[in-house]
Every structure is written in structure tokens, then in C-alpha cells.
Design an enzyme around this catalytic site. Structure first.
Site, PDB file in Angstrom:
ATOM      1  N   CYS A   1      17.247 -15.239  20.386  1.00 33.79           N
ATOM      2  CA  CYS A   1      16.195 -15.949  19.693  1.00 33.79           C
ATOM      3  C   CYS A   1      15.579 -16.734  20.498  1.00 33.79           C
ATOM      4  O   CYS A   1      14.496 -17.610  20.211  1.00 33.79           O
ATOM      5  CB  CYS A   1      17.482 -16.735  18.801  1.00 33.79           C
ATOM      6  SG  CYS A   1      17.997 -15.450  17.332  1.00 33.79           S
TER       7      CYS A   1
ATOM      8  N   HIS B   1      14.161 -25.867  17.122  1.00 32.20           N
ATOM      9  CA  HIS B   1      15.333 -24.632  16.627  1.00 32.20           C
ATOM     10  C   HIS B   1      15.634 -24.421  15.569  1.00 32.20           C
ATOM     11  O   HIS B   1      15.532 -23.517  15.165  1.00 32.20           O
ATOM     12  CB  HIS B   1      16.026 -24.533  17.932  1.00 32.20           C
ATOM     13  CG  HIS B   1      16.983 -22.992  17.821  1.00 32.20           C
ATOM     14  ND1 HIS B   1      15.908 -21.708  18.312  1.00 32.20           N
ATOM     15  CD2 HIS B   1      18.024 -22.587  17.752  1.00 32.20           C
ATOM     16  CE1 HIS B   1      16.970 -20.670  17.652  1.00 32.20           C
ATOM     17  NE2 HIS B   1      18.235 -21.032  17.226  1.00 32.20           N
TER      18      HIS B   1
ATOM     19  N   GLU C   1      21.180 -29.636  18.867  1.00 29.20           N
ATOM     20  CA  GLU C   1      19.748 -29.719  19.417  1.00 29.20           C
ATOM     21  C   GLU C   1      19.309 -31.068  19.035  1.00 29.20           C
ATOM     22  O   GLU C   1      18.682 -31.712  20.269  1.00 29.20           O
ATOM     23  CB  GLU C   1      19.005 -29.439  18.969  1.00 29.20           C
ATOM     24  CG  GLU C   1      17.724 -29.351  18.982  1.00 29.20           C
ATOM     25  CD  GLU C   1      16.750 -28.165  17.995  1.00 29.20           C
ATOM     26  OE1 GLU C   1      15.759 -27.473  18.938  1.00 29.20           O
ATOM     27  OE2 GLU C   1      17.196 -27.546  17.577  1.00 29.20           O
TER      28      GLU C   1
ATOM     29  N   LYS D   1      11.348 -23.469  10.750  1.00 30.63           N
ATOM     30  CA  LYS D   1      12.542 -21.880  10.361  1.00 30.63           C
ATOM     31  C   LYS D   1      13.007 -22.196   8.665  1.00 30.63           C
ATOM     32  O   LYS D   1      13.228 -21.176   7.702  1.00 30.63           O
ATOM     33  CB  LYS D   1      14.060 -22.266  11.317  1.00 30.63           C
ATOM     34  CG  LYS D   1      13.198 -21.075  12.646  1.00 30.63           C
ATOM     35  CD  LYS D   1      14.389 -21.282  13.154  1.00 30.63           C
ATOM     36  CE  LYS D   1      14.190 -20.593  14.160  1.00 30.63           C
ATOM     37  NZ  LYS D   1      13.734 -21.418  15.228  1.00 30.63           N
TER      38      LYS D   1
ATOM     39  N   HIS E   1      13.811 -17.121  10.174  1.00 31.18           N
ATOM     40  CA  HIS E   1      14.696 -17.566  10.871  1.00 31.18           C
ATOM     41  C   HIS E   1      14.113 -16.663  12.004  1.00 31.18           C
ATOM     42  O   HIS E   1      15.152 -15.033  11.349  1.00 31.18           O
ATOM     43  CB  HIS E   1      16.452 -17.144  11.781  1.00 31.18           C
ATOM     44  CG  HIS E   1      16.277 -17.664  13.427  1.00 31.18           C
ATOM     45  ND1 HIS E   1      15.082 -17.306  14.434  1.00 31.18           N
ATOM     46  CD2 HIS E   1      17.474 -17.580  14.508  1.00 31.18           C
ATOM     47  CE1 HIS E   1      16.071 -17.580  15.255  1.00 31.18           C
ATOM     48  NE2 HIS E   1      17.257 -17.831  15.456  1.00 31.18           N
TER      49      HIS E   1
ATOM     50  N   PHE F   1      21.978 -16.775  21.294  1.00 34.67           N
ATOM     51  CA  PHE F   1      22.994 -15.987  21.740  1.00 34.67           C
ATOM     52  C   PHE F   1      23.288 -15.862  22.741  1.00 34.67           C
ATOM     53  O   PHE F   1      21.949 -15.288  23.373  1.00 34.67           O
ATOM     54  CB  PHE F   1      23.771 -15.065  20.250  1.00 34.67           C
ATOM     55  CG  PHE F   1      23.848 -14.964  19.304  1.00 34.67           C
ATOM     56  CD1 PHE F   1      23.863 -16.995  18.592  1.00 34.67           C
ATOM     57  CD2 PHE F   1      24.021 -14.312  18.536  1.00 34.67           C
ATOM     58  CE1 PHE F   1      24.070 -16.730  16.967  1.00 34.67           C
ATOM     59  CE2 PHE F   1      24.473 -14.446  16.842  1.00 34.67           C
ATOM     60  CZ  PHE F   1      23.806 -15.293  16.742  1.00 34.67           C
TER      61      PHE F   1
END
Length: 417
Positions: A166, A306, A317, A338, A343, A404
Site C-alpha cells: 500500500c 495513511h 501513525e 480514505k 483504500h 504490508f
């Protein structure tokens, strides 16, 4: 080596919020959700039965028949936004000193998942008889979008695909920025695309317990930073930016949306799918990007987080951001778009880069929708824009993406002056 200035001269966007930059930005400002029940397949057996699908997407508006026939959806999306960005930039490739001065650096997470899933399903259904489509490999390969974009526009310079889950499109933007900054290219089409609303993707992410299961109300499912968040909403689409060396853009009289001034990548080295609980990699990633830009975190007016609406990811975050701000929360406003787009996996950074640029251009910070009750673990004073957009002068915007595998990528955009 003398660094070149890198400016943004063209934009293209495609998501559940709209099929061009204008409609995406308008929907984001208005706080609209793109989520709804999945229509691409029967989702009734799945734990999550909704996603943020494209609406009324017609590839023939920008692609010819062969483009469509020979391309997976993720490549079609890439070509579509690249065409919008090229048109927006007014760039005439025939007037370049050399076609080797221009290239493509693209990002994707899954590549041709639709093609792979379809071909393998048919292979099994046909008693494992190997009757594969001759375009099987060219359609599913993750590098194909960058290759096809270069063929479409005759760009013979640097060409490859960044795959960092991502974080992919932010990784691609960073690389494009660096190649131009180092004088190795004049123009690069960069961004990302993904088409992950498939049975395999949805089933796999459900197995990881990464997706929201708020099936009764998809429009409110993505709720970053909310105490009741339960996972992300799958989205799809693409976005493209034309990055250009400043003197080159100036010479041809290009309009300039803004400037890329810093970027960085780090690794958490922690877990296959989870972010570092204290945001160690995210902290250092933002810090490196700020150092390159010659800025402090307090100089950042807007941060597009994010924040996917997962229980652990959002907090890690925020911890990293708070550590950099060191209690000085007065200037920065944060939002997680998002919550509206879903996403977009490998395309997330690209669409969010465009939102950062538009925020700088218009002085409007888009909201984080659906966030009703902030997680009490978020430090008091952190300014998260919820529910509705706000007006604010924005000179510097920072965009985060994490993937990931522990991949972190941050990019900093600045008002052009």
C-alpha cells in the site's frame, strides 16, 4: 551534484468519488463516501459485502479497443489517468529533445489480480486443460501498466514499477522525484493503480481480519481514528501526476500545481501485516523526508494520513506524528481521505498526493468522515479535521502511506513560488 527542482504539471484521477480530478476533488471537499454493496460478484458468502467501486467508468472515453482487450483493469485504470494527466499538462512528447528524457515510474500492489483470478478459475473449471489466453501473462504482470503507458505516449526513458504494497505509489512518486532531481530525466509520469475488488482479494483480506464488516451501513464503515473503527474499506482506481524538471516546465510555459520537496522510505522490520506499535518506522520516514525538504514538522500545514481505519494502524501513525510535533499541535491539520475513497492499496498514495496538491491550490482541507468519537488514546490537541472540510492557507502538505511488509513512504509537497 546540483539538485534540480521538481514540479507537478499534470494530474489525473479515478476512484469511487469520480472519474476525473475535478469530480474526485469536489466529492472529497463535500465529504462524500464512495462505499456501497459490491456489484462485481455475488458477495453474500463473504464477511464483507461492500467496497468502494468505480461508478459509470467507461474506458472507451480515453482508451481504444486494443488497449482494453489486451489490458487488465489495473492497466486500464493506469492508462486512463495517465491520459488525463498528459492532457492536463499540455506536454507534447514530439517536442522533447529526446524521447529518452521522459519516462514512467508506476506503483501497484496486486497488479493484474482480475486476470489471474479469472484465468485460474477457468483452468480449474476446464479440468485443468491449459487453454490460457495468449495475453494472460502480459495482462497480470505487475510491471505492465508502466510499460503500456510508455508505449502509449512514446516515452523511452526510465520505466519500471514500484511494488511496496500500500506504499507503492508513494514509493513511485519518490523515485520519480529523485530521478528528476538528479538530472536523469526531464519528465516522468508517476502514480499508481489497483483493481482489487475481486473474490480472492476480498476473501484474503477478510481472512486477515483487515476489512470492516459494517455491512448494514457501508457509507459509514471507514472511520479513521474513531474509537469504533473495525477495519478498512476496499477501494479501487488510479491517479497520475506529471513530475517535471522546473526549468523544462518553465521553458514550455507549463502551469505548475506545486513542487515536490522531500520524500523518504523506511521499513518497520517488525511484522508481516501490522505496523510498528510505536510508529518507529513511520516516525523516521517522515523525519527523513522533512530533513530533505529543510523543514520541521511544525512547518507542515496539512497531513494526509495513511489512516486506513484499522485499530492498531491509525494509532501507530498518530504516535509517530505526535512524537515529531513534540506537543506543538497548533499549525498542522490532519485528515484521512480514505474515509471517502476507500483504500486504493497501491494507488492510495497517488490519489492522496492529488488531494494534497489541491489542498495547497485551493486552501481547503478535506475532512475525515464518519469519525464521531475520537479514540481516547489520541493525544489531546492533535487537530484531526472531521465531518466537514475547513478553509486554511496551506503551503506545505505531507502524505503518508504504509504497506504490508513494513514499508513506509512519505512525500512532501509545497506551494510553488
Amino acid at each position: 551534484m546540483n539538485s534540480k527542482r521538481v514540479v507537478i504539471t499534470g494530474l489525473g484521477a479515478l476512484s469511487a468519488l469520480g472519474n476525473d480530478v475535478k469530480s474526485n476533488w469536489q466529492s472529497a471537499k463535500e465529504g462524500k463516501s464512495g462505499a456501497g454493496k459490491i456489484s462485481y460478484f455475488d458477495p453474500e458468502k463473504f464477511k464483507t459485502r461492500f467496497a468502494s467501486e468505480l461508478r459509470d467508468f467507461d474506458p472507451t472515453l480515453r482508451l481504444d479497443r486494443n488497449d482494453i482487450k489486451r489490458s487488465d483493469l489495473f492497466t486500464q485504470y493506469a492508462l486512463y489517468v495517465a491520459a488525463e494527466a498528459m492532457e492536463d499538462s499540455g506536454l507534447d512528447v514530439s517536442k522533447l529533445n529526446s524521447p529518452f528524457d521522459a519516462g514512467v515510474i508506476w506503483g501497484t500492489s496486486q497488479g493484474g489480480m482480475n486476470t489471474l483470478e479469472k484465468e485460474m478459475s477457468e483452468f480449474i473449471a476446464n479440468d485443468r486443460s491449459p487453454r490460457f489466453n495468449p495475453f494472460f501473462h502480459p495482462k497480470f504482470l505487475v510491471n505492465m501498466a508502466s510499460g503500456v503507458i510508455s508505449m502509449k505516449f512514446g516515452l523511452m526513458g526510465i520505466n519500471y514499477t514500484a511494488v511496496t504494497a500500500c506504499a507503492s505509489s508513494n514509493s513511485a512518486i519518490m523515485d520519480a522525484f529523485n530521478y528528476i532531481k538528479w538530472g536523469k530525466a526531464k519528465v516522468i509520469i508517476t502514480g499508481g493503480s489497483d483493481a482489487p475488488i475481486t473474490e480472492a482479494s476480498m476473501g484474503g483480506f477478510n481472512a486477515l481480519k483487515a476489512l470492516s464488516t459494517r455491512n448494514d451501513d457501508p457509507g459509514t464503515a471507514s472511520r479513521p481514528f474513531d474509537v469504533d473503527r473495525d477495519g478498512f474499506v476496499m477501494g479501487e482506481g488510479a491517479a497520475a501526476l506529471i513530475l517535471e524538471e522546473y526549468e523544462h516546465a518553465k521553458k514550455r510555459g507549463a502551469k505548475i500545481y506545486g513542487e515536490v520537496v522531500g520524500a523518504a522510505m523506511t521499513a518497520d522490520a517488525y511484522h508481516l501485516t501490522a505496523t510498528h506499535p510505536e510508529g518507529a518506522g513511520a516516525y523516521q520516514c517522515m523525519k527523513f523526508a522533512l530533513e530533505e525538504a529543510g523543514l520541521a514538522m511544525q512547518d507542515v500545514d496539512y497531513l494526509n494520513a495513511h489512516a486506513t481505519s484499522t485499530p492498531t494502524g491509525d494509532l501507530s501513525e498518530i504516535k509517530a506524528i505526535a512524537r515529531l510535533l513534540d506537543g506543538d499541535y497548533d499549525n498542522m491539520h490532519i485528515s484521512a481521505t480514505k474515509s471517502m475513497t476507500g483504500h486504493l492499496l497501491g494507488a492510495a498514495g497517488a490519489i492522496e498526493a492529488i488531494f494534497c496538491v489541491k489542498t495547497i491550490n485551493e486552501g481547503i482541507v478535506p475532512p475525515t468522515i464518519n469519525t464521531e468519537n475520537l479514540d481516547p488514546a489520541i493525544p489531546e490537541g492533535i487537530q484531526i479535521v472531521t465531518k466537514t472540510a475547513i478553509e486554511k492557507k496551506v503551503k506545505v502538505a505531507l502524505s503518508n502511506t504504509f504497506g504490508f511488509g513494513g514499508h513506509n513512504a512519505s512525500v512532501i509537497f509545497k506551494e510553488f513560488a
